[in-house]
Design a protein around this motif. Structure first.
Motif, PDB file in Angstrom:
ATOM      1  N   ARG A 146      -6.772 -16.499  -7.944  1.00 38.92           N
ATOM      2  CA  ARG A 146      -6.072 -15.568  -6.908  1.00 38.92           C
ATOM      3  C   ARG A 146      -5.385 -14.599  -7.772  1.00 38.92           C
ATOM      4  NH1 ARG A 146      -3.677 -18.470  -3.547  1.00 38.92           N
ATOM      5  NH2 ARG A 146      -1.340 -18.161  -4.303  1.00 38.92           N
ATOM      6  N   THR A 147      -4.546 -14.939  -8.560  1.00 35.78           N
ATOM      7  CA  THR A 147      -3.286 -14.234  -9.322  1.00 35.78           C
ATOM      8  C   THR A 147      -4.018 -13.375 -10.424  1.00 35.78           C
ATOM      9  OG1 THR A 147      -1.516 -15.836  -9.145  1.00 35.78           O
ATOM     10  CG2 THR A 147      -1.411 -14.248 -10.875  1.00 35.78           C
ATOM     11  N   GLN A 148      -5.132 -13.550 -11.044  1.00 32.17           N
ATOM     12  CA  GLN A 148      -5.862 -13.113 -11.854  1.00 32.17           C
ATOM     13  C   GLN A 148      -6.568 -12.010 -11.262  1.00 32.17           C
ATOM     14  OE1 GLN A 148      -8.159 -15.789 -13.782  1.00 32.17           O
ATOM     15  NE2 GLN A 148      -6.527 -16.283 -15.481  1.00 32.17           N
ATOM     16  N   ALA A 149      -7.286 -12.245 -10.007  1.00 31.07           N
ATOM     17  CA  ALA A 149      -7.835 -11.338  -9.145  1.00 31.07           C
ATOM     18  C   ALA A 149      -7.029 -10.252  -8.826  1.00 31.07           C
ATOM     19  CB  ALA A 149      -8.532 -11.811  -8.198  1.00 31.07           C
ATOM     20  N   ARG A 150      -5.823 -10.588  -8.224  1.00 28.24           N
ATOM     21  CA  ARG A 150      -4.974  -9.519  -7.939  1.00 28.24           C
ATOM     22  C   ARG A 150      -4.357  -8.691  -8.830  1.00 28.24           C
ATOM     23  NH1 ARG A 150       0.624  -9.123  -8.425  1.00 28.24           N
ATOM     24  NH2 ARG A 150       1.627  -8.300  -6.563  1.00 28.24           N
ATOM     25  N   ASP A 151      -4.226  -9.177 -10.087  1.00 29.23           N
ATOM     26  CA  ASP A 151      -3.439  -8.233 -11.237  1.00 29.23           C
ATOM     27  C   ASP A 151      -4.657  -7.450 -11.758  1.00 29.23           C
ATOM     28  OD1 ASP A 151      -1.165  -9.732 -11.092  1.00 29.23           O
ATOM     29  OD2 ASP A 151      -1.735 -10.900 -12.967  1.00 29.23           O
ATOM     30  N   ALA A 152      -5.957  -7.777 -11.637  1.00 29.19           N
ATOM     31  CA  ALA A 152      -7.037  -7.015 -11.862  1.00 29.19           C
ATOM     32  C   ALA A 152      -7.224  -5.788 -11.001  1.00 29.19           C
ATOM     33  CB  ALA A 152      -8.534  -7.876 -12.173  1.00 29.19           C
ATOM     34  N   ILE A 153      -7.259  -6.101  -9.612  1.00 33.04           N
ATOM     35  CA  ILE A 153      -7.267  -5.086  -8.591  1.00 33.04           C
ATOM     36  C   ILE A 153      -5.987  -4.095  -8.863  1.00 33.04           C
ATOM     37  CG2 ILE A 153      -7.105  -4.622  -6.485  1.00 33.04           C
ATOM     38  CD1 ILE A 153      -8.340  -7.239  -5.896  1.00 33.04           C
ATOM     39  N   LEU A 154      -4.822  -4.657  -9.232  1.00 34.47           N
ATOM     40  CA  LEU A 154      -3.650  -3.809  -9.408  1.00 34.47           C
ATOM     41  C   LEU A 154      -4.172  -2.706 -10.380  1.00 34.47           C
ATOM     42  CD1 LEU A 154      -0.575  -5.942  -9.195  1.00 34.47           C
ATOM     43  CD2 LEU A 154      -1.136  -3.822  -7.941  1.00 34.47           C
ATOM     44  N   ALA A 155      -4.617  -3.274 -11.752  1.00 29.62           N
ATOM     45  CA  ALA A 155      -4.881  -2.498 -12.937  1.00 29.62           C
ATOM     46  C   ALA A 155      -5.980  -1.502 -12.419  1.00 29.62           C
ATOM     47  CB  ALA A 155      -5.468  -3.461 -13.945  1.00 29.62           C
ATOM     48  N   MET A 156      -6.977  -1.856 -11.602  1.00 28.41           N
ATOM     49  CA  MET A 156      -7.849  -0.984 -11.185  1.00 28.41           C
ATOM     50  C   MET A 156      -7.274   0.146 -10.323  1.00 28.41           C
ATOM     51  SD  MET A 156     -11.253  -1.904  -8.860  1.00 28.41           S
ATOM     52  CE  MET A 156     -11.580  -3.168  -9.939  1.00 28.41           C
ATOM     53  N   VAL A 157      -6.574  -0.251  -9.459  1.00 31.83           N
ATOM     54  CA  VAL A 157      -6.165   0.951  -8.463  1.00 31.83           C
ATOM     55  C   VAL A 157      -5.060   1.763  -9.116  1.00 31.83           C
ATOM     56  CG1 VAL A 157      -6.586  -0.280  -6.468  1.00 31.83           C
ATOM     57  CG2 VAL A 157      -4.237  -0.361  -7.452  1.00 31.83           C
ATOM     58  N   ALA A 158      -4.528   1.397 -10.338  1.00 33.87           N
ATOM     59  CA  ALA A 158      -3.618   2.196 -10.971  1.00 33.87           C
ATOM     60  C   ALA A 158      -4.228   3.722 -11.313  1.00 33.87           C
ATOM     61  CB  ALA A 158      -3.134   1.716 -12.220  1.00 33.87           C
ATOM     62  N   ASP A 159      -5.456   3.721 -11.524  1.00 36.07           N
ATOM     63  CA  ASP A 159      -6.028   4.991 -11.779  1.00 36.07           C
ATOM     64  C   ASP A 159      -6.624   5.840 -10.575  1.00 36.07           C
ATOM     65  OD1 ASP A 159      -5.631   4.941 -14.638  1.00 36.07           O
ATOM     66  OD2 ASP A 159      -7.619   3.654 -14.959  1.00 36.07           O
ATOM     67  N   HIS A 160      -6.448   5.215  -9.389  1.00 39.80           N
ATOM     68  CA  HIS A 160      -7.138   5.610  -8.116  1.00 39.80           C
ATOM     69  C   HIS A 160      -6.163   6.659  -7.560  1.00 39.80           C
ATOM     70  CE1 HIS A 160     -10.240   2.621  -8.494  1.00 39.80           C
ATOM     71  NE2 HIS A 160     -10.656   2.700  -7.367  1.00 39.80           N
ATOM     72  N   GLU A 161      -6.672   7.584  -6.719  1.00 35.25           N
ATOM     73  CA  GLU A 161      -5.739   8.288  -6.101  1.00 35.25           C
ATOM     74  C   GLU A 161      -5.396   7.899  -4.646  1.00 35.25           C
ATOM     75  OE1 GLU A 161      -4.372  11.424  -6.999  1.00 35.25           O
ATOM     76  OE2 GLU A 161      -5.380  11.280  -8.687  1.00 35.25           O
ATOM     77  N   PRO A 162      -4.175   8.268  -4.051  1.00 34.76           N
ATOM     78  CA  PRO A 162      -4.108   7.642  -2.549  1.00 34.76           C
ATOM     79  C   PRO A 162      -5.272   7.636  -1.770  1.00 34.76           C
ATOM     80  CG  PRO A 162      -2.163   8.289  -3.632  1.00 34.76           C
ATOM     81  CD  PRO A 162      -3.217   8.655  -4.641  1.00 34.76           C
ATOM     82  N   GLY A 163      -5.745   6.671  -0.983  1.00 39.61           N
ATOM     83  CA  GLY A 163      -6.716   7.155  -0.036  1.00 39.61           C
ATOM     84  C   GLY A 163      -7.949   6.875  -0.521  1.00 39.61           C
ATOM     85  N   GLU A 164      -8.104   6.593  -1.900  1.00 38.03           N
ATOM     86  CA  GLU A 164      -9.350   6.296  -2.564  1.00 38.03           C
ATOM     87  C   GLU A 164      -9.966   5.122  -2.377  1.00 38.03           C
ATOM     88  OE1 GLU A 164     -11.491   6.828  -7.032  1.00 38.03           O
ATOM     89  OE2 GLU A 164      -9.719   7.614  -6.622  1.00 38.03           O
ATOM     90  N   ALA A 165     -11.454   4.760  -2.093  1.00 39.77           N
ATOM     91  CA  ALA A 165     -11.470   3.443  -1.663  1.00 39.77           C
ATOM     92  C   ALA A 165     -11.759   2.449  -2.832  1.00 39.77           C
ATOM     93  CB  ALA A 165     -13.155   3.692  -0.950  1.00 39.77           C
ATOM     94  N   LEU A 166     -11.779   1.230  -2.598  1.00 46.43           N
ATOM     95  CA  LEU A 166     -12.082   0.311  -3.510  1.00 46.43           C
ATOM     96  C   LEU A 166     -13.706  -0.081  -3.454  1.00 46.43           C
ATOM     97  CD1 LEU A 166      -9.236   0.142  -3.506  1.00 46.43           C
ATOM     98  CD2 LEU A 166      -9.322  -2.476  -3.901  1.00 46.43           C
ATOM     99  N   PRO A 167     -14.456  -0.653  -4.413  1.00 47.93           N
ATOM    100  CA  PRO A 167     -15.645  -1.223  -4.592  1.00 47.93           C
ATOM    101  C   PRO A 167     -15.759  -2.115  -3.297  1.00 47.93           C
ATOM    102  CG  PRO A 167     -14.984  -0.863  -6.714  1.00 47.93           C
ATOM    103  CD  PRO A 167     -13.622  -0.866  -5.936  1.00 47.93           C
ATOM    104  N   SER A 168     -16.919  -2.260  -2.887  1.00 42.25           N
ATOM    105  CA  SER A 168     -17.269  -3.406  -1.847  1.00 42.25           C
ATOM    106  C   SER A 168     -17.015  -4.738  -2.217  1.00 42.25           C
ATOM    107  CB  SER A 168     -18.693  -3.438  -1.382  1.00 42.25           C
ATOM    108  OG  SER A 168     -19.578  -4.100  -2.516  1.00 42.25           O
ATOM    109  N   GLU A 169     -16.836  -5.752  -1.419  1.00 41.60           N
ATOM    110  CA  GLU A 169     -16.282  -6.954  -1.619  1.00 41.60           C
ATOM    111  C   GLU A 169     -17.348  -7.552  -2.897  1.00 41.60           C
ATOM    112  OE1 GLU A 169     -15.905  -9.531   1.383  1.00 41.60           O
ATOM    113  OE2 GLU A 169     -13.789  -9.056   1.907  1.00 41.60           O
ATOM    114  N   HIS A 170     -18.634  -7.348  -2.068  1.00 40.86           N
ATOM    115  CA  HIS A 170     -19.689  -8.109  -3.327  1.00 40.86           C
ATOM    116  C   HIS A 170     -19.562  -7.469  -4.761  1.00 40.86           C
ATOM    117  CE1 HIS A 170     -23.675  -9.378  -4.541  1.00 40.86           C
ATOM    118  NE2 HIS A 170     -23.887  -8.321  -5.003  1.00 40.86           N
TER     119      HIS A 170
END
Length: 242
Positions: free
Chosen positions: A7-31
């Motif tokens: 869970r912690t690794q997934a959280r950190d990976a998502i944090l790294a992913m959204v660092a390059d996103h603009e506010p309001g930009e969608a994440l990929p689907s759960e799948h």
């Protein structure tokens, strides 16, 4: 059983992913996220839930998960020469307004007290959405005696600074305000325009503003998203206590 490490690794990976996103930009689907991160759906949901709680992500029903808009910081600084007073520097971000409703009506008893006019006095009431950096931040309900703003209409409340309009069109310069702030939650209408779930924690501002002639020009009640707005202040002590 979910692995705290995963869970912690997934959280950190998502944090790294959204660092390059603009506010309001969608994440990929759960799948897609589960496949990309190599975790189960329950583990992914637990990691996303943590980031939602921290204000990093926001869920929108039926639409997905998005990077949350940044928090707006509003500094409050003591006014020179004014005991217990404050001047309000400009807040962060690019501010816009959209008028939600506009009407003219009699003040009534409660507004009459706030605006120091008679209950039969005509007032204008504008409800507007405040948008910062493209994301909704607050709903403001502004009340002004009509005698001070003849000819004003709903579009005037979304053309830049309302106080600048008062000064340039009506010769009214605001001088001071009495303001109270308390915790509240959003109602259904506020939640809809602010794009948050019903009963989301918020800040309620109750503001009465006077001009340089000491006339009450404006009474406003405003609801600000608690997850996006922060007040900062520096405190100066008059005396050091023993």
């Amino acid at each position: 059983m979910r692995s705290p490490v995963k869970r912690t690794q997934a959280r950190d990976a998502i944090l790294a992913m959204v660092a390059d996103h603009e506010p309001g930009e969608a994440l990929p689907s759960e799948h897609e996220l589960c496949e990309h991160l190599g975790v189960s759906r329950p583990t992914l949901r637990a990691a996303v839930e943590e980031l939602v709680d921290e204000g990093v992500l926001v869920r929108r029903t039926g639409r997905g998960t998005f990077k949350a808009a940044g928090r707006v910081s509003q500094p409050m600084a003591p006014s020179a020469g004014v005991r217990n007073g404050f001047r309000v520097p400009l807040a962060e971000g690019v501010w816009e307004s959209r008028t939600l409703s506009f009407e003219r009506r009699s003040a009534g008893a409660r507004l009459a007290r706030a605006l120091t006019v008679s209950p039969n006095e005509p007032v204008v009431r504008a409800e507007r959405l405040r948008i910062v950096d493209g994301a909704p931040l607050a709903v403001e309900r502004i009340h002004v005696p009509e005698k001070y703003v003849p000819g004003i209409d709903g579009e005037d409340f979304q053309r830049g600074s309302f106080y600048r309009l008062l000064r340039e069109r009506y010769g009214i310069t605001m001088a001071r305000a009495a303001q109270s702030i308390e915790a509240t939650v959003t109602d259904e209408q506020e939640s809809s325009v602010l794009e948050v779930p019903p009963y989301t924690p918020a800040l309620l501002f109750d503001v009465t503003t006077r001009d340089t002639q000491d006339r009450v020009i404006e009474y406003t009640r405003a609801v600000y998203r608690g997850d996006r707005y922060r007040l900062d202040s520096d405190l100066v002590f008059d005396h050091v206590q023993p």
